[in-house]
Each structure stands twice: as C-alpha cells, then as structure tokens.
Design an enzyme around this catalytic site. Structure first.
Site, PDB file in Angstrom:
ATOM      1  N   ASP A  65       0.852  -1.189   0.000  1.00 29.05           N
ATOM      2  CA  ASP A  65       0.000   0.000   0.000  1.00 29.05           C
ATOM      3  C   ASP A  65       0.891   1.245   0.000  1.00 29.05           C
ATOM      4  OD1 ASP A  65      -1.917   2.070   0.625  1.00 29.05           O
ATOM      5  OD2 ASP A  65      -3.232   0.500   1.370  1.00 29.05           O
ATOM      6  N   SER A 106      -7.270   3.980  -1.273  1.00 27.88           N
ATOM      7  CA  SER A 106      -6.971   2.544  -1.259  1.00 27.88           C
ATOM      8  C   SER A 106      -8.201   1.678  -1.530  1.00 27.88           C
ATOM      9  CB  SER A 106      -6.345   2.139   0.070  1.00 27.88           C
ATOM     10  OG  SER A 106      -5.074   2.725   0.185  1.00 27.88           O
ATOM     11  N   THR A 159      -7.930  -2.230   1.624  1.00 20.82           N
ATOM     12  CA  THR A 159      -7.286  -3.101   0.634  1.00 20.82           C
ATOM     13  C   THR A 159      -7.787  -4.551   0.704  1.00 20.82           C
ATOM     14  OG1 THR A 159      -5.377  -1.637   0.852  1.00 20.82           O
ATOM     15  CG2 THR A 159      -5.056  -3.662  -0.409  1.00 20.82           C
ATOM     16  N   GLU A 273      -0.986  -8.159   1.808  1.00 20.45           N
ATOM     17  CA  GLU A 273      -0.757  -6.707   1.798  1.00 20.45           C
ATOM     18  C   GLU A 273       0.270  -6.244   2.833  1.00 20.45           C
ATOM     19  OE1 GLU A 273      -3.711  -4.113   3.461  1.00 20.45           O
ATOM     20  OE2 GLU A 273      -3.062  -2.407   2.255  1.00 20.45           O
ATOM     21  N   HIS A 282       2.325   8.728   4.566  1.00 21.81           N
ATOM     22  CA  HIS A 282       1.455   9.794   5.081  1.00 21.81           C
ATOM     23  C   HIS A 282       2.164  10.604   6.158  1.00 21.81           C
ATOM     24  CE1 HIS A 282      -2.366   9.095   3.084  1.00 21.81           C
ATOM     25  NE2 HIS A 282      -2.281   7.800   3.324  1.00 21.81           N
ATOM     26  N   ASP A 320      -1.255   0.071  -4.800  1.00 21.51           N
ATOM     27  CA  ASP A 320      -2.537   0.671  -5.189  1.00 21.51           C
ATOM     28  C   ASP A 320      -2.353   2.123  -5.626  1.00 21.51           C
ATOM     29  OD1 ASP A 320      -1.786   1.305  -2.599  1.00 21.51           O
ATOM     30  OD2 ASP A 320      -3.772   0.965  -1.719  1.00 21.51           O
ATOM     31  N   HIS A 321      -1.272   2.750  -5.118  1.00 22.69           N
ATOM     32  CA  HIS A 321      -0.947   4.151  -5.439  1.00 22.69           C
ATOM     33  C   HIS A 321       0.360   4.467  -4.745  1.00 22.69           C
ATOM     34  CE1 HIS A 321      -2.031   4.910  -1.316  1.00 22.69           C
ATOM     35  NE2 HIS A 321      -3.173   4.260  -1.524  1.00 22.69           N
ATOM     36  N   HIS A 347      -1.813  10.764  -0.844  1.00 20.77           N
ATOM     37  CA  HIS A 347      -1.454   9.927  -1.989  1.00 20.77           C
ATOM     38  C   HIS A 347      -1.093  10.831  -3.161  1.00 20.77           C
ATOM     39  CE1 HIS A 347      -4.474   6.789  -0.241  1.00 20.77           C
ATOM     40  NE2 HIS A 347      -3.419   6.976   0.521  1.00 20.77           N
TER      41      HIS A 347
HETATM   42 MG    MG Z   1      -4.235  -0.827   2.608  1.00 22.21          MG
HETATM   43 ZN    ZN Z   2      -3.126   6.071   2.346  1.00 20.08          ZN
END
Ligand code: MG
Ligand code: ZN
Length: 383
Positions: A65, A106, A159, A273, A282, A320-321, A347
C-alpha cells in the site's frame, strides 16, 4: 606510559561515541524522521526463472500500500543494494486513477485491482454506480480454488476488504466483517478482531466463524502452527502495530497461509498486503517507510521460496498508489543510510510499478491500467 595512552585512547573512543550519539540526537525531529541511518540487513536469495507450466495454477497477489518507486529504492538502499524483488524479471507500470478522482484512495485502488473496474474513492467491491462487482478472489472460490487474505492492517481495512466485501463506504467496518461470513474464504490473517466481536448488532462473528469450521486464533505462535483447515487469524483489536512492535509477523503469516492453501490441488488465490508502507508515507517518515518496505519484501521472499519450488505459481507485486510524493535525496548503499524527502502528506497520482514472477509473468509488462491486472489474472486462470 602504556596505561596512560590506553586511558587516553579509551576516553577518545567514548568521546567519539558520545559525540556521534549527540550528533544523532541533535537532528531536529523533522530530520530524524526523514533520515534512516541504516539497520539490520538480510540476505537476498536468487530463485530459478524456469517454471513447470505456461499458465499458473496458483496466484499470489501482493500489494504494497502506497509503495512507489522511491519506497522500493529506499528499502533497496537500506538493505545494502538488494531486495527479494530483484528476482522479478517482468516489470511494468500501473495507472492508478479512480473513476472520480485523478488521485485514488486505497478502496477504489483495491477494487480496481480485485475486480477490474474503476470506481469512486471509498468504494469497496462496488462499481461507480454502487453495484456489487465480483472479485478475482470470489471467482477463485466459485471455481473451487482455495482463497486467502493476509494484511498488516485490520483485515477489514480498504485493501483486503476490496477482495471480499461489497460496501458503498470503506468506513463500514462491521458490515465488511459480516461480508466475510458470506464467503468460504479459507484463510485470513490480519487485525480487526473488534469488528467481528464487539458490534452494534450484537452478533459475535468469531462464534459464527467457529460454527462454520474456522479456527479463530489471536496469537501469532498458534496461527503459525496451523497446517490445515479453515483459519481466521485476528492478531489485533484493530490495526496491527508497526513492524518492529507488532505481534503479527507478515513473512510468517504469508508462509503459513501458503502452506494451508497449497493443500487444494485445484490451486489457490491469495492477496498479501504490506499495509503500512502507506502510513509511513502519510507521516513523511523515511524510517517507517523503510521498516515496512523491508518487512513486505521479506514476505515477498517467502512467496518466492514457495513459487520457485512449486513451479506453477504466479506472483504479482504492485501498489494501489504512491504515498507522500517521496523522493530520495541522499543515501549510502554500504551503510544503508537513506535520506528521504516528501512533497505531500497524501497519496499522489504517479504510476506505480508492477512486478511479475512465474508462469504467465510475461503478460505484466509495459504501461497498463490498474484494472488490467486482475483481468490478466482472470484470463490466465481461465475464469
Ligand atoms: Mg491498505
Ligand atoms: Zn493512504
């Protein structure tokens, strides 16, 4: 005289140690989270590139993630120049935009990767109109394959939830937990115990899981001993702790899940994950990103060990990003020091890498939409 010089030498060394410690302490709080000074390293094995079949029987989907290229390179530098990811020879890029936003969250990112459709930010397993869409994990289940989910966040978080639940909003944790009971998923390991046990509707889903034949366990040592049957491993009330503190062990959880799922000779689908690479991003915390990245890479190592031996297993590693707009502005491959810089606390929109290993891996090169990834998996598994 000899004693005197020895004393002077000792004093000098301790002064130097004191000084370097002071040096470390004197870094401002901001600097200390931006710079990783180096830490424990692990050996990276090289695995075979020869596989038994053209198409996979098993698929291991691994999502870091928030894992952009800088997070990967920070981990690579910290580990002295190599990661288990080095074994992946087929590499591409995934465009992560959601249906309603240039920058995905996410939930939309997870749903794109699980079900192959772009949807709105916040959506869990539903399309842009809010209609439930079938995920690759649910298709695998329908076809008689074994299925699993492993996550270092709560198992009800966006996720993993995107693979098994269908909810309009990612915050509906108790509804997401209830959706697990509508499935026949074989193994899941992650946090989120309270979403199963301490609920507004007073249902005790841990009891319901037991009635369905699951071993419901909270302790990692007990979880790691499970060799067969259905397993619900709920290792934290909500989210698992950060890697150096958490009771849940991602590489060990991955290995445990793979060995259970492998008993189904039709094959399996699992999503693993590394959730907290995102949280490090973050927080603009280079050390947090690296510690989580290395933990995730060691789980990738467990997947590789399994896949290389099995010869019919495809591993996909992607994100995912990207998170934090992370850049690397300094580092040292020998000491593992990394100096990160960040342009955002959120993100970002940039493409993320896709790595593939195993039969069918040649399909995952070039620039693709995130939604292409599950479509390619479905095709390879004849869904
Ligand atoms: Mg996640
Ligand atoms: Zn995030």
């Amino acid at each position: 005289m000899k004693l005197k010089s020895l004393i002077i030498l000792t004093l000098l060394i301790s002064f130097q140690q004191l000084y370097s410690q002071e040096n470390y302490k004197s870094l401002s709080k901001e600097d200390s989270t931006k710079t990783y000074l180096g830490g424990p390293k692990y050996d990276v094995k090289t695995y075979t590139q020869k596989f038994k079949t053209q198409k996979p029987r098993n698929v291991i989907m691994m999502i870091g993630d928030g894992m952009g290229v800088s997070a990967i390179f920070a981990g690579l530098t910290a580990n002295g120049g190599h990661l288990f990811l080095d074994n992946f020879k087929q590499v591409g890029f995934s465009k992560t935009q959601s249906s309603d936003n240039y920058i995905t969250d996410s939930a939309a990112g997870g749903t794109a990767l699980s079900a192959g459709q772009k949807t709105y930010n916040g959506a869990i397993g539903v399309n842009a109109k809010g209609v439930a869409i079938k995920t690759v994990l649910e298709m695998a289940e329908e076809k008689g394959l074994a299925t699993g989910l492993v996550s270092t966040s709560a198992i009800t978080h966006a996720t993993p939830a995107s693979y098994i639940a269908h909810q309009a909003s990612r915050g509906s944790y108790e509804d997401i937990a209830a959706d697990f009971l509508k499935t026949d998923i074989d193994v899941f390991i992650g946090g989120g115990y309270k979403h199963f046990s301490d609920r507004k509707d007073k249902r005790d889903l841990t009891k319901e899981l037991q009635q369905k034949g699951y071993q419901v366990l909270r302790n990692m040592d007990e979880i790691a001993q499970v060799k067969t049957g259905k397993l619900a491993g709920l290792t934290a009330d909500e989210h698992n702790d950060i890697a150096i503190k958490r009771k849940m062990n991602l590489p060990l959880s991955t290995e445990t899940a793979l060995n259970i799922l492998d008993q189904n000779k039709k094959g399996f689908f699992i999503m693993v994950e590394g959730s907290q690479i995102d949280w490090g991003g973050h927080q603009n915390d280079t050390r947090y990103v690296i510690i989580e990245m290395l933990d995730f890479d060691q789980a990738i190592g467990k997947a590789l060990e399994f896949a290389a031996k099995d010869g019919e297993t495809l591993i996909i590693v992607t994100a995912d990003h990207e998170t934090g707009g992370m850049a690397i502005v300094g580092g040292d491959m020998k000491t593992g020091m990394v100096k990160g810089a960040f342009t955002s606390g959120e993100h970002t929109a940039v493409m993320v890498p896709v790595f593939a290993y195993g039969p069918g891996s040649e399909n995952f090169t070039g620039i693709m939409e995130n939604t292409d990834i599950p479509k390619k998996i479905m095709k390879l598994l004849n869904f």
